[in-house]
Design a protein around this motif. Sequence first.
Motif, PDB file in Angstrom:
ATOM      1  N   GLN A   1      -0.225 -31.862  56.579  1.00  0.00           N
ATOM      2  CA  GLN A   1       0.445 -30.937  57.507  1.00  0.00           C
ATOM      3  C   GLN A   1       1.937 -30.897  57.192  1.00  0.00           C
ATOM      4  O   GLN A   1       2.512 -31.909  56.793  1.00  0.00           O
ATOM      5  CB  GLN A   1       0.272 -31.411  58.953  1.00  0.00           C
ATOM      6  CG  GLN A   1      -1.163 -31.511  59.418  1.00  0.00           C
ATOM      7  CD  GLN A   1      -1.786 -30.153  59.596  1.00  0.00           C
ATOM      8  OE1 GLN A   1      -1.198 -29.285  60.231  1.00  0.00           O
ATOM      9  NE2 GLN A   1      -2.949 -29.932  58.991  1.00  0.00           N
TER      10      GLN A   1
ATOM     11  N   ALA B   1       7.367 -31.749  61.026  1.00  0.00           N
ATOM     12  CA  ALA B   1       8.037 -31.065  62.128  1.00  0.00           C
ATOM     13  C   ALA B   1       9.546 -31.080  61.946  1.00  0.00           C
ATOM     14  O   ALA B   1      10.085 -31.917  61.233  1.00  0.00           O
ATOM     15  CB  ALA B   1       7.681 -31.762  63.440  1.00  0.00           C
ATOM     16  N   ASN B   2      10.232 -30.144  62.602  1.00  0.00           N
ATOM     17  CA  ASN B   2      11.676 -30.287  62.772  1.00  0.00           C
ATOM     18  C   ASN B   2      11.900 -31.523  63.634  1.00  0.00           C
ATOM     19  O   ASN B   2      11.244 -31.698  64.661  1.00  0.00           O
ATOM     20  CB  ASN B   2      12.250 -29.050  63.473  1.00  0.00           C
ATOM     21  CG  ASN B   2      12.232 -27.831  62.583  1.00  0.00           C
ATOM     22  OD1 ASN B   2      12.977 -27.755  61.624  1.00  0.00           O
ATOM     23  ND2 ASN B   2      11.353 -26.880  62.901  1.00  0.00           N
TER      24      ASN B   2
ATOM     25  N   LYS C   1       6.342 -22.827  70.689  1.00  0.00           N
ATOM     26  CA  LYS C   1       6.497 -23.802  69.603  1.00  0.00           C
ATOM     27  C   LYS C   1       5.724 -25.076  69.921  1.00  0.00           C
ATOM     28  O   LYS C   1       5.908 -25.671  70.979  1.00  0.00           O
ATOM     29  CB  LYS C   1       7.988 -24.164  69.431  1.00  0.00           C
ATOM     30  CG  LYS C   1       8.872 -22.977  69.123  1.00  0.00           C
ATOM     31  CD  LYS C   1       8.527 -22.411  67.752  1.00  0.00           C
ATOM     32  CE  LYS C   1       9.194 -21.041  67.541  1.00  0.00           C
ATOM     33  NZ  LYS C   1       8.652 -20.346  66.347  1.00  0.00           N
ATOM     34  N   LYS C   2       4.871 -25.487  69.022  1.00  0.00           N
ATOM     35  CA  LYS C   2       4.156 -26.762  69.209  1.00  0.00           C
ATOM     36  C   LYS C   2       5.156 -27.905  69.142  1.00  0.00           C
ATOM     37  O   LYS C   2       5.886 -28.038  68.147  1.00  0.00           O
ATOM     38  CB  LYS C   2       3.099 -26.953  68.118  1.00  0.00           C
ATOM     39  CG  LYS C   2       1.805 -26.226  68.390  1.00  0.00           C
ATOM     40  CD  LYS C   2       0.745 -26.588  67.357  1.00  0.00           C
ATOM     41  CE  LYS C   2       0.291 -28.030  67.470  1.00  0.00           C
ATOM     42  NZ  LYS C   2      -0.829 -28.315  66.517  1.00  0.00           N
ATOM     43  N   THR C   3       5.185 -28.716  70.186  1.00  0.00           N
ATOM     44  CA  THR C   3       6.213 -29.763  70.284  1.00  0.00           C
ATOM     45  C   THR C   3       5.585 -31.100  70.636  1.00  0.00           C
ATOM     46  O   THR C   3       4.646 -31.164  71.432  1.00  0.00           O
ATOM     47  CB  THR C   3       7.245 -29.380  71.361  1.00  0.00           C
ATOM     48  OG1 THR C   3       7.765 -28.081  71.044  1.00  0.00           O
ATOM     49  CG2 THR C   3       8.391 -30.375  71.400  1.00  0.00           C
TER      50      THR C   3
ATOM     51  N   GLU D   1       5.526 -28.526  65.506  1.00  0.00           N
ATOM     52  CA  GLU D   1       6.637 -27.868  64.800  1.00  0.00           C
ATOM     53  C   GLU D   1       7.959 -28.561  65.120  1.00  0.00           C
ATOM     54  O   GLU D   1       8.894 -28.544  64.330  1.00  0.00           O
ATOM     55  CB  GLU D   1       6.712 -26.403  65.220  1.00  0.00           C
ATOM     56  CG  GLU D   1       5.514 -25.588  64.751  1.00  0.00           C
ATOM     57  CD  GLU D   1       5.415 -24.256  65.495  1.00  0.00           C
ATOM     58  OE1 GLU D   1       6.071 -23.282  65.086  1.00  0.00           O
ATOM     59  OE2 GLU D   1       4.698 -24.214  66.537  1.00  0.00           O
ATOM     60  N   TYR D   2       8.026 -29.155  66.318  1.00  0.00           N
ATOM     61  CA  TYR D   2       9.229 -29.889  66.719  1.00  0.00           C
ATOM     62  C   TYR D   2       8.836 -31.273  67.222  1.00  0.00           C
ATOM     63  O   TYR D   2       7.960 -31.394  68.076  1.00  0.00           O
ATOM     64  CB  TYR D   2      10.000 -29.138  67.824  1.00  0.00           C
ATOM     65  CG  TYR D   2      10.650 -27.884  67.294  1.00  0.00           C
ATOM     66  CD1 TYR D   2      11.958 -27.912  66.823  1.00  0.00           C
ATOM     67  CD2 TYR D   2       9.932 -26.687  67.217  1.00  0.00           C
ATOM     68  CE1 TYR D   2      12.549 -26.772  66.285  1.00  0.00           C
ATOM     69  CE2 TYR D   2      10.509 -25.543  66.678  1.00  0.00           C
ATOM     70  CZ  TYR D   2      11.822 -25.589  66.210  1.00  0.00           C
ATOM     71  OH  TYR D   2      12.403 -24.472  65.678  1.00  0.00           O
TER      72      TYR D   2
END
Lengths: 566, 566
Positions: free
Chosen positions: B54, B57-58, B90-92, B296-297
Amino acid sequence: MSPLPTDLEIAQQTPLKPIDDIAQRAGIAPEHLEHYGRHVAKVSLDAIKAKADQPAANYVLITAITPTPLGEGKTTTAVGLAQGLELLGKKTMLALRQPSMGPVFGIKGGAAGGGYSQVLPMESLNLHLTGDFHAVTAAHNLLAAMLDNHIYQGNALDIDPQRVSWRRVLDMNDRALRNVVVGLGAPEDGVPRQSGFDITAASEVMVILALATDLRDLRGRLGRIVVGYTHAGQPVTAEDLKAAGAMAVILKDALKPNLLQTTEHSPALIHAGPFGNIATGNSSVVADLLGSRCAEYLLTEAGFGSDMGGERFFNVKCRVSGLTPDAAVLVVTVRALKAHSGRYRIVAGKPLPAELLAENPDDVRAGADNLRKHIEIVRGFGVAPVVAINAFPSDHASEHAVIREIAEGLGARVAVSTHVAEGGKGALALAEAVMAACQDPTQFCPTYDLGDDLKTKLDKVARKVYGADRIELSSAARKQLKGFEALGYGQFPVVIAKTHLSLSSDPKRRGAPTGWTLPVRELRVAAGAGYVYAICGDMRTMPALGAHPSAEKIDLDEQGRVVGLF
Amino acid sequence: MSPLPTDLEIAQQTPLKPIDDIAQRAGIAPEHLEHYGRHVAKVSLDAIKAKADQPAANYVLITAITPTPLGEGKTTTAVGLAQGLELLGKKTMLALRQPSMGPVFGIKGGAAGGGYSQVLPMESLNLHLTGDFHAVTAAHNLLAAMLDNHIYQGNALDIDPQRVSWRRVLDMNDRALRNVVVGLGAPEDGVPRQSGFDITAASEVMVILALATDLRDLRGRLGRIVVGYTHAGQPVTAEDLKAAGAMAVILKDALKPNLLQTTEHSPALIHAGPFGNIATGNSSVVADLLGSRCAEYLLTEAGFGSDMGGERFFNVKCRVSGLTPDAAVLVVTVRALKAHSGRYRIVAGKPLPAELLAENPDDVRAGADNLRKHIEIVRGFGVAPVVAINAFPSDHASEHAVIREIAEGLGARVAVSTHVAEGGKGALALAEAVMAACQDPTQFCPTYDLGDDLKTKLDKVARKVYGADRIELSSAARKQLKGFEALGYGQFPVVIAKTHLSLSSDPKRRGAPTGWTLPVRELRVAAGAGYVYAICGDMRTMPALGAHPSAEKIDLDEQGRVVGLF
């Protein structure tokens, strides 16, 4: 006979069923389960109410003769018996104590049974399980911290620091913590005071967890814990210190019994583990209340011999739970009866003497008085005894025959059980004997009435159960007895803290000693748990590590699997 | 504005989703979950490998200006920001420290966020959770027991009892345990020795849990723990005592991160909680390695200000994990900047001064040097700062405007966030600012090279991060430094144990002190965790209960629900 794999190998090679399947088999609804991983679940106490209309199980105590330091294999016999009953089509529930983690790193093996009669997953069982012991440690030590903080903050309750009896606990074998001075350092570091640590299993909080009938009862008992006395001699309680509410919050999940499974997937409730010497040595009341509605047979184990955990089961635990036993299994080994002859010495951690392993029915006969006395003890409670011979590969048929002859001579049922090597199918004869014994009429009668005064209670246990001639109270104990009765503790049941290695108070006396006096050195009260206990001998409440602790061999292998754990 | 319900009320009224749903949303496969009740699960480290393909993430650090004793609300800002990012599609993933249970019974509130930006179930989170802290306590104290037992059993390693540095730990605020003498009593009760207890969060084992990259790394680090020195001055390790394997076994489940959810059902990994003053003050590396592949974060919080947990995040944790940050959120409150003016004194457990609540943008401006310095610190690591104004109902728009003007004047992004009162929708502006900051080019650069000598490392942190003129080592510290370099500890990173209430080492100095010297009183080594730490001031490693501990108000109500917990 090929040698068995080790307990750990069997445990790691046995495929486990999902705990949901085990719960379903026991009739526990999914909404009453709280999972802890795939193979352990806590059961909500709501399940007890939900199953109140179910018939009560036959209630069977698993106890033993006076054990050697190696133990008689009560846990493994209980597990094997459960598996045997299941093979005969009987729904069976086990209720066992949770083993203490501390001794796992000392010399003690696991308390999870053995061979093909184990409770699994054994690694969880012997390590943290669901954290109940940790919760007891935290609740106990919060009370200690609040107590010392109260004294530091001005001591409004006028607690006498010299009469503080509440120590701290850790689930650890740590000799260096037995006696400590706390509160050293700067003024803000507290008030110096001599104290010490016990192992968590010796905590009164552990007994309360084992005896509480529900959350409200737990909360009430915690409040009644006496931590010490004021300068005026009045008891100071956890309620006085405003600690009992927070302690109950710490313990609220610990009060839910833990469901696990045996090697053959019988359900097992593992819950609480109070010390067998100074505490009650029995698993929890809530687990028994639950288990009693989940099966046709509920098997519960009590620590040490029928004079120790067994006596407290009948006189303390059954009074609290309201449950009455239908039969009692007396576990016996050939090696223990040989040791009761007085001809051998068995030391934990050392190999057995070679002569003890040779065929010798006469040695068994020479030690049989101990078995006779335990049969008599069980009968004294109005309960039918079943003698279970926990068979070892080194036993001989002639030796089993002697045990059978003696037990049957006293009218007791008897069966040889090979559950360690064979699992449930090795325990079929035992299962049949237990089923038959449960058909016998029971006239359950405790040793004393709660209305008896404390001295009478102690005297009755010493004479009727132990076979002593009399008791003798030290002058300190006489003074304490008077004080406790003045404070209203006279109606509590009693727990006698004596050695478990003899029916007498002298650990060196084998067989069934007669003509002796029980010396009561000191009386203490566990007002939250609800009993007065009598100290008769040196009671260790904090074990130690040996020269080569088993911790030294425990590790993870390259795949992250546990090695060296038994 | 109507007053908010209490944190406990909001927590108890928020319906939780099954943790399986939360895991699914984070892309964690069911076979990698181990449930602890319905709403908490441990995640197997196999999930890290399974998700290696994957994209990362940020990676956003949540840090703060120099806090008041009440804290700046970093956790609640992290939670609110996660919820805001989720509202923006956003997926966090959150990665937070587990709060310590001990202080819950003192005066501290929960570390679970607050209002509508909390991590739930908050009762589990603030009590035992999955028992990781208990496991750290047990592993730490097993090493202590084996150490004292080794000395008692003949001291084959020739350990100098006067140079034993390994103490014991409990997760409890207990002043009476700060300084104790152990090993008193009879000869078999061990060798008397002065020692003491720290709170579990201060244990090196906790730091090891937080820094280990996998089970094998954990095992190796445990073995390298130095517990003291021989009479000849050689370090004695947990490996020498053969304790590290058993410690790893005790910790094997604790190494798996715990998955929980926020008030708005964002996933949160809660794992490890090393002390912010003498330890690293950051959540675990494994949680970040996992979280980085699940979203993503990834938002991770570090203790105290950017000079404390933030500096250690950049200089210690990121070096171990290999992850590099994309942005850093600097949480600021109006009340803290007013306090940095030097005109007010904020005391934990007491009401705020009334004048501090009145509209006064000048006071904010007078304290703003602290904010300026923290922006500079974050920039010094090559990372884009985002100033998050954690808004309180007592704030005034004019005060927010001053903060905005100052931050924007330095080119930093800034947003007012009302996540406590409004949840994720109060954090939308902050979420957008963070997303923009993550687009900025990052040139991550730690403060020092590992090849620098220890003194250079300390000097660089003191000057470049804290703004000191220089450091000054006591003669003891100079000697220790020489000894550590001779033993090969010179290539470790450093942790500076100073007050978190000032950028300087003097807790009374507000704003951004200049013209001062950092006094290094003593150096110690955490060889298992892998750093040398410098003691600069009085560091408390065992907190205490106050005159009226919050435990006194915590209880169960008639329905068995927790009351009084915050």
